[in-house]
Design a protein around this motif. Structure first.
Motif, PDB file in Angstrom:
ATOM      1  N   MET A  72      75.605  70.046  68.971  1.00 40.86           N
ATOM      2  CA  MET A  72      75.971  70.491  67.625  1.00 40.86           C
ATOM      3  C   MET A  72      74.743  70.458  66.719  1.00 40.86           C
ATOM      4  SD  MET A  72      78.784  68.899  64.978  1.00 40.86           S
ATOM      5  CE  MET A  72      80.112  68.960  66.145  1.00 40.86           C
ATOM      6  N   ASN A  73      74.664  71.395  65.804  1.00 44.51           N
ATOM      7  CA  ASN A  73      73.543  71.420  64.879  1.00 44.51           C
ATOM      8  C   ASN A  73      73.441  70.098  64.135  1.00 44.51           C
ATOM      9  OD1 ASN A  73      72.510  72.026  61.956  1.00 44.51           O
ATOM     10  ND2 ASN A  73      71.684  73.632  63.254  1.00 44.51           N
ATOM     11  N   ALA A  74      72.203  69.599  63.961  1.00 43.78           N
ATOM     12  CA  ALA A  74      72.003  68.283  63.357  1.00 43.78           C
ATOM     13  C   ALA A  74      72.532  68.219  61.936  1.00 43.78           C
ATOM     14  CB  ALA A  74      70.516  67.930  63.384  1.00 43.78           C
ATOM     15  N   ILE A  75      72.628  69.349  61.255  1.00 39.23           N
ATOM     16  CA  ILE A  75      73.147  69.366  59.888  1.00 39.23           C
ATOM     17  C   ILE A  75      74.667  69.295  59.895  1.00 39.23           C
ATOM     18  CG2 ILE A  75      73.335  70.771  57.793  1.00 39.23           C
ATOM     19  CD1 ILE A  75      70.580  71.893  58.431  1.00 39.23           C
ATOM     20  N   LEU A  76      75.297  69.938  60.876  1.00 42.78           N
ATOM     21  CA  LEU A  76      76.749  70.007  60.894  1.00 42.78           C
ATOM     22  C   LEU A  76      77.391  68.776  61.526  1.00 42.78           C
ATOM     23  CD1 LEU A  76      77.356  73.779  61.655  1.00 42.78           C
ATOM     24  CD2 LEU A  76      77.133  72.606  59.459  1.00 42.78           C
ATOM     25  N   THR A  77      76.632  68.033  62.350  1.00 40.98           N
ATOM     26  CA  THR A  77      77.177  66.802  62.932  1.00 40.98           C
ATOM     27  C   THR A  77      77.618  65.815  61.852  1.00 40.98           C
ATOM     28  OG1 THR A  77      75.814  67.040  64.905  1.00 40.98           O
ATOM     29  CG2 THR A  77      76.708  64.853  64.456  1.00 40.98           C
ATOM     30  N   PRO A  78      76.750  65.470  60.887  1.00 45.51           N
ATOM     31  CA  PRO A  78      77.203  64.549  59.834  1.00 45.51           C
ATOM     32  C   PRO A  78      78.263  65.158  58.930  1.00 45.51           C
ATOM     33  CG  PRO A  78      74.959  65.296  59.403  1.00 45.51           C
ATOM     34  CD  PRO A  78      75.298  65.746  60.782  1.00 45.51           C
ATOM     35  N   LEU A  79      78.329  66.499  58.816  1.00 38.94           N
ATOM     36  CA  LEU A  79      79.363  67.117  58.001  1.00 38.94           C
ATOM     37  C   LEU A  79      80.741  66.818  58.581  1.00 38.94           C
ATOM     38  CD1 LEU A  79      80.501  68.977  55.817  1.00 38.94           C
ATOM     39  CD2 LEU A  79      79.998  70.924  57.320  1.00 38.94           C
ATOM     40  N   VAL A  80      80.920  67.067  59.879  1.00 33.83           N
ATOM     41  CA  VAL A  80      82.212  66.811  60.505  1.00 33.83           C
ATOM     42  C   VAL A  80      82.555  65.328  60.433  1.00 33.83           C
ATOM     43  CG1 VAL A  80      83.448  66.843  62.704  1.00 33.83           C
ATOM     44  CG2 VAL A  80      82.115  68.829  61.996  1.00 33.83           C
ATOM     45  N   THR A  81      81.573  64.475  60.721  1.00 28.00           N
ATOM     46  CA  THR A  81      81.816  63.037  60.659  1.00 28.00           C
ATOM     47  C   THR A  81      82.255  62.619  59.265  1.00 28.00           C
ATOM     48  OG1 THR A  81      80.164  62.647  62.388  1.00 28.00           O
ATOM     49  CG2 THR A  81      80.768  60.770  61.008  1.00 28.00           C
ATOM     50  N   ALA A  82      81.570  63.150  58.247  1.00 27.14           N
ATOM     51  CA  ALA A  82      81.895  62.794  56.864  1.00 27.14           C
ATOM     52  C   ALA A  82      83.292  63.261  56.484  1.00 27.14           C
ATOM     53  CB  ALA A  82      80.853  63.393  55.917  1.00 27.14           C
TER      54      ALA A  82
ATOM     55  N   GLU B  36      79.273  76.040  66.176  1.00 23.70           N
ATOM     56  CA  GLU B  36      78.384  74.936  65.811  1.00 23.70           C
ATOM     57  C   GLU B  36      79.164  73.778  65.216  1.00 23.70           C
ATOM     58  OE1 GLU B  36      74.940  75.254  63.420  1.00 23.70           O
ATOM     59  OE2 GLU B  36      74.183  77.037  64.435  1.00 23.70           O
ATOM     60  N   LEU B  37      80.074  74.102  64.326  1.00 26.05           N
ATOM     61  CA  LEU B  37      80.834  73.087  63.612  1.00 26.05           C
ATOM     62  C   LEU B  37      81.616  72.202  64.575  1.00 26.05           C
ATOM     63  CD1 LEU B  37      81.548  72.255  60.642  1.00 26.05           C
ATOM     64  CD2 LEU B  37      83.561  73.725  60.861  1.00 26.05           C
ATOM     65  N   ASN B  38      82.102  72.790  65.661  1.00 25.73           N
ATOM     66  CA  ASN B  38      82.928  72.058  66.627  1.00 25.73           C
ATOM     67  C   ASN B  38      82.144  71.516  67.818  1.00 25.73           C
ATOM     68  OD1 ASN B  38      85.993  72.330  65.828  1.00 25.73           O
ATOM     69  ND2 ASN B  38      85.007  74.280  65.310  1.00 25.73           N
ATOM     70  N   GLY B  39      80.824  71.695  67.803  1.00 29.90           N
ATOM     71  CA  GLY B  39      79.997  71.120  68.847  1.00 29.90           C
ATOM     72  C   GLY B  39      80.103  71.797  70.191  1.00 29.90           C
ATOM     73  N   VAL B  40      80.478  73.098  70.207  1.00 31.15           N
ATOM     74  CA  VAL B  40      80.645  73.806  71.483  1.00 31.15           C
ATOM     75  C   VAL B  40      79.763  75.047  71.565  1.00 31.15           C
ATOM     76  CG1 VAL B  40      82.979  72.946  71.921  1.00 31.15           C
ATOM     77  CG2 VAL B  40      82.668  75.040  70.552  1.00 31.15           C
ATOM     78  N   ALA B  41      78.722  75.118  70.749  1.00 35.33           N
ATOM     79  CA  ALA B  41      77.864  76.303  70.744  1.00 35.33           C
ATOM     80  C   ALA B  41      77.193  76.522  72.090  1.00 35.33           C
ATOM     81  CB  ALA B  41      76.801  76.180  69.643  1.00 35.33           C
TER      82      ALA B  41
END
Length: 353
Positions: free
Chosen positions: A1-11, A174-179
């Motif tokens: 997953m994109n390094a920017i979107l990983t913390p977005l989903v977690t947050a 990307e958002l779901n970590g399956v790109a």
């Protein structure tokens, strides 16, 4: 997953947005219900929910750090705008269904570009996927079907006609970590696929199926044609060469009945017999076809978008007469399952249970 979107989903999950959305039925998203519930929240959760779910403008310095940090990436994909310290989503809301985070267009009686609706969920419930199987998602929109396949370990190719909608599907991957398990192509149905590629184990198509009148001297409208199935026919035309032996395909369709008779039954049966497939038609929601019906008025609204000066009442009569000429007394939201390499044809009417 994109390094920017990983913390977005977690947050978002730590903030409680996933839990908030779990309190609503994804089958019948109502933005008014969302708004009433959002207004009972407070703090960052209220601000974030208003921004991501309802499209409300928000002060960037009032958003959680991870959401603010993701804004440049969301702007790259065309789903957000930021001016100075204020940001707002463009055309989309953030949904969560079956464990998938999804930027898609809010429900509307009008045609939408980034479509996600109850039929998307109903279609997904009808399909199973195996890890490492190959999946083709046609008319992919924001990518919901392909995302579910990828989350279950399949490798999915998503094809979407509109470039900007294809970009949103890539964002959702990307958002779901399956790109790494999803390929997004922009183009018309099978056209973007490699000619030497091996066939797919699953083919999924939530086709656009709004029937539209044919102006005198012109060919049937590409989006649906007079019976709403012109895109579906093109999917079926290429399907035998794209579907693996013993593979399955799943399509949505709007099919018409004259009384209890399915008007397309012979056409579908003949196609299945010609191509060595079994085809099951599941008839679900029923829609009226009179001038004041929702189906007719949705078709009219689409025609008025193309010609704002047209007479809405005259168009309503024209669309209803188009259905009457075909003998249609009602329309049914339908799901087609096609099994390659076996034979048979059946119709399942879910209203008769």
């Amino acid at each position: 997953m994109n390094a920017i979107l990983t913390p977005l989903v977690t947050a978002l999950e730590e903030l409680g947005l996933a839990e908030f959305l779990a309190g609503f039925s994804a089958d019948s998203v109502d933005l008014a219900d969302w708004a009433r519930a959002v207004d009972l929240l407070d703090g960052e959760l209220r601000t974030t929910a208003g921004f991501l779910l309802l499209g409300r403008p928000a002060k960037v310095d009032g958003l959680p750090t991870a959401v603010a940090a993701a804004l440049p990436r969301l702007q790259e994909y065309g789903v957000a705008l930021q001016r100075d310290n204020e940001a707002q989503l463009v055309d989309v809301s953030l949904f969560r269904a079956q464990g998938v985070w999804l930027f898609a267009e809010p429900p509307s009686i009008f045609q939408v570009r980034h479509y996600f609706g109850p039929d998307s969920l109903a279609l997904a419930r009808r399909i199973s996927y195996r890890p490492d199987s190959r999946v083709l998602d046609l008319c992919a929109g924001p990518g919901f079907q392909g995302l579910i396949a990828a989350q279950l370990g399949a490798r999915a190719t998503l094809v979407e006609l509109l470039d900007d909608v294809a970009r949103v599907a890539a964002l959702n991957a990307e958002l779901n970590g399956v790109a790494d398990r999803i390929e997004v192509l922009a183009g018309d149905l099978y056209a973007p696929l490699a000619s030497d590629g091996r066939p797919f184990d699953r083919v999924v198509a939530n086709i656009p199926f709004l029937p539209t009148p044919t102006p005198p001297g012109q060919e049937a409208a590409e989006q649906g044609g007079e019976d709403g199935f012109s895109v579906g026919r093109r999917v079926l035309e290429g399907l035998p060469w794209q579907l693996a032996p013993h593979g399955t395909a799943h399509l949505t369709a709007l099919l018409f009945q004259a009384g209890d008779e399915l008007l397309m039954a012979k056409e579908l049966r003949d196609w299945a017999e010609t191509h060595g497939c079994a085809l099951a038609v599941s008839l679900t929601d029923e829609m009226a076809v009179d001038p004041g019906s929702d189906l007719v008025q949705t078709a009219v609204s689409d025609l008025l978008d193309a010609d704002p000066g047209a007479d809405a009442q005259a168009l309503s009569s024209e669309v209803a007469e188009m259905f009457a000429r075909r003998g249609a007394t009602r329309a049914r939201l339908s799901y087609l399952r096609i099994d390659h390499g076996v034979s048979g044809f059946r119709i399942l009417d879910h209203t008769e249970r």
